[in-house]
Design a protein around this motif. Structure first.
Motif, short mmCIF file in Angstrom:
data_model
loop_
_atom_site.label_atom_id
_atom_site.label_comp_id
_atom_site.label_asym_id
_atom_site.label_seq_id
_atom_site.Cartn_x
_atom_site.Cartn_y
_atom_site.Cartn_z
N GLU A 12 0.85 -1.20 0.00
CA GLU A 12 0.00 0.00 0.00
C GLU A 12 0.89 1.24 0.00
OE1 GLU A 12 -2.28 3.09 0.10
OE2 GLU A 12 -3.19 1.11 -0.24
N GLY A 27 -16.88 0.76 -8.55
CA GLY A 27 -17.68 1.98 -8.63
C GLY A 27 -18.22 2.51 -7.32
N THR A 71 -19.82 -2.24 -0.52
CA THR A 71 -20.90 -3.22 -0.56
C THR A 71 -20.45 -4.51 -1.22
OG1 THR A 71 -22.33 -1.30 -0.87
CG2 THR A 71 -23.32 -3.47 -1.25
#
Ligand SMILES: Cc1cc2nc3c(=O)[nH]c(=O)nc-3n(C[C@H](O)[C@H](O)[C@H](O)COP(=O)(O)OP(=O)(O)OC[C@H]3O[C@@H](n4cnc5c(N)ncnc54)[C@H](O)[C@@H]3O)c2cc1C
Length: 340
Positions: free
Chosen positions: A37, A304, A309
């Motif tokens: 990262e 997106g 989710t």
């Protein structure tokens, strides 16, 4: 093997939602895993900033349903567990008292009783801890600059901290995935779409909404997260510039005030936290998941406006493929990763 290269079964490039979930599932499958990262923290588009000593705030809000009832009926989504109710204006106010302020102009709403709101900061922090406890190694402030390809395999991941070697490489770079993948001839169509969120302490507004509200007509979301309220909205094409635009934030505030005049009790420009982030959007609105034409190179990116989710399902699906298991979730209907 290069003498100074670190070696793992799998390297995950990118420590956002979709990198972390994939890392956790692969570690649970017994693989040695590292996450590279570039920042000093994990979290990506949901990273938490300390915008003032002692003031921490997760910077994106999360709701999970934006669907048209006709689509729900046509796709028989109720059979897959999607439950909703069509509410009249009166029923809306009965469900959510804060809507009484706009009852006069309200036509009705779709109510998703199973919809959830969560604090993505707590999710990311908890998930990173969970992954670390299962042996995942986090390489912070490690920018991936390239992939060394040998034939139809990736031999090493090139980083600002030296090369890392692995049997498997997963690219979970959100909006930044295309630039790295293009270097080795893999095309994915993902473009950053900037979104803005404004966070305030909800306390002065006693009758603030207790449900997440999406006002399709005025194109904003208002989400209660613990003792805070978050207004979100806009979809701005601004390439990779994630600077929040005050004008866009003001536009969202004005729309929220049209539906909820009471928001003025808790909103003050001086204390509101304005943030912007890049949604990694694909043309179909669905993310890229799976193996590329390079045998040990995989992608999990492009989810997106629903990246959180989708992150657990996407992480599980890609981890199954990497671990050589038949994925529980079918890839049918998802964008194919182009063959060479
Ligand atoms: C305002 C706003 C509201 C949103 N609301 C919701 C919502 O309600 N529900 C929902 O599900 N989703 C929501 N989203 C979308 C969601 O935040 C994203 O889809 C999701 O965070 C994408 O996660 P990711 O892991 O795929 O990518 P990212 O979060 O972008 O993670 C990519 C990571 O890669 C790192 N990186 C980049 N380049 C390099 C490199 N060269 N080397 C190493 N590391 C690198 C980045 O630092 C980052 O940590 C919202 C987004 C915004 C902007």
């Amino acid at each position: 093997m290069t003498s100074n290269a670190r070696r793992f079964d799998a390297v995950i490039i990118g420590g956002g939602h979709n990198g972390l979930t994939c890392a956790a599932y692969l570690a649970a499958a017994g693989l040695s895993v590292c996450v590279a990262e570039r920042r000093h923290v994990v979290g990506g588009a949901a990273v938490t900033e300390e915008f003032h000593p002692g003031f921490r705030n997760s910077t994106a809000s999360y709701t999970v349903s934006l669907l048209d009832p006709q689509v729900i009926r046509e796709l028989k989504l109720a059979e897959h567990g999607l439950v909703y109710e069509e509410l009249s204006a009166e029923e809306c106010v009965a469900h959510e008292g804060a809507l009484s302020e706009t009852a006069g102009s309200l036509v009705g709403a779709l109510y998703f009783p199973r919809d959830e709101v969560g604090d993505c900061h707590k999710f990311i922090q908890g998930l990173a801890r969970h992954a670390q406890e299962r042996g995942v190694k986090f390489l912070y402030e490690t920018t991936v600059t390239g992939l060394r390809r040998r034939g139809r395999r990736i031999a090493a991941v090139l980083t600002s901290q030296g090369p890392v070697e692995a049997d498997n490489v997963v690219v979970a770079l959100g909006s930044f995935a295309p630039a790295l993948l293009r270097q080795v001839g893999v095309d994915v169509l993902i473009y950053p779409v900037k979104g803005v969120s404004i966070t305030v302490a909800r306390a002065p507004w006693n009758d603030a909404p207790t449900h997440a509200i999406i006002d399709d007509a005025r194109m904003f979301g208002l989400v209660p997260i613990g003792d805070r309220l978050r207004a979100v909205g806009t979809a701005e094409i601004a390439r990779y510039d994630a600077t929040p635009s005050p004008a866009r934030a003001q536009a969202i505030i004005e729309k929220v005030l049209q539906t909820f005049p009471g928001f003025s009790r808790c909103y003050s420009p001086a204390t509101a936290k304005v943030w912007a982030g890049l949604r990694p959007v694909s043309p179909s609105g669905v993310g890229y998941m799976g193996r590329t034409w390079i045998e040990n190179l995989f992608v999990n990116a492009g989810h997106g406006h629903l990246g959180w989710t989708m992150s657990c399902g996407a992480g599980r699906l890609v981890a199954d493929i990497v671990a050589g298991r038949a994925p529980e979730i079918s890839l049918a209907g998802f964008p194919r990763l182009a063959a060479a």
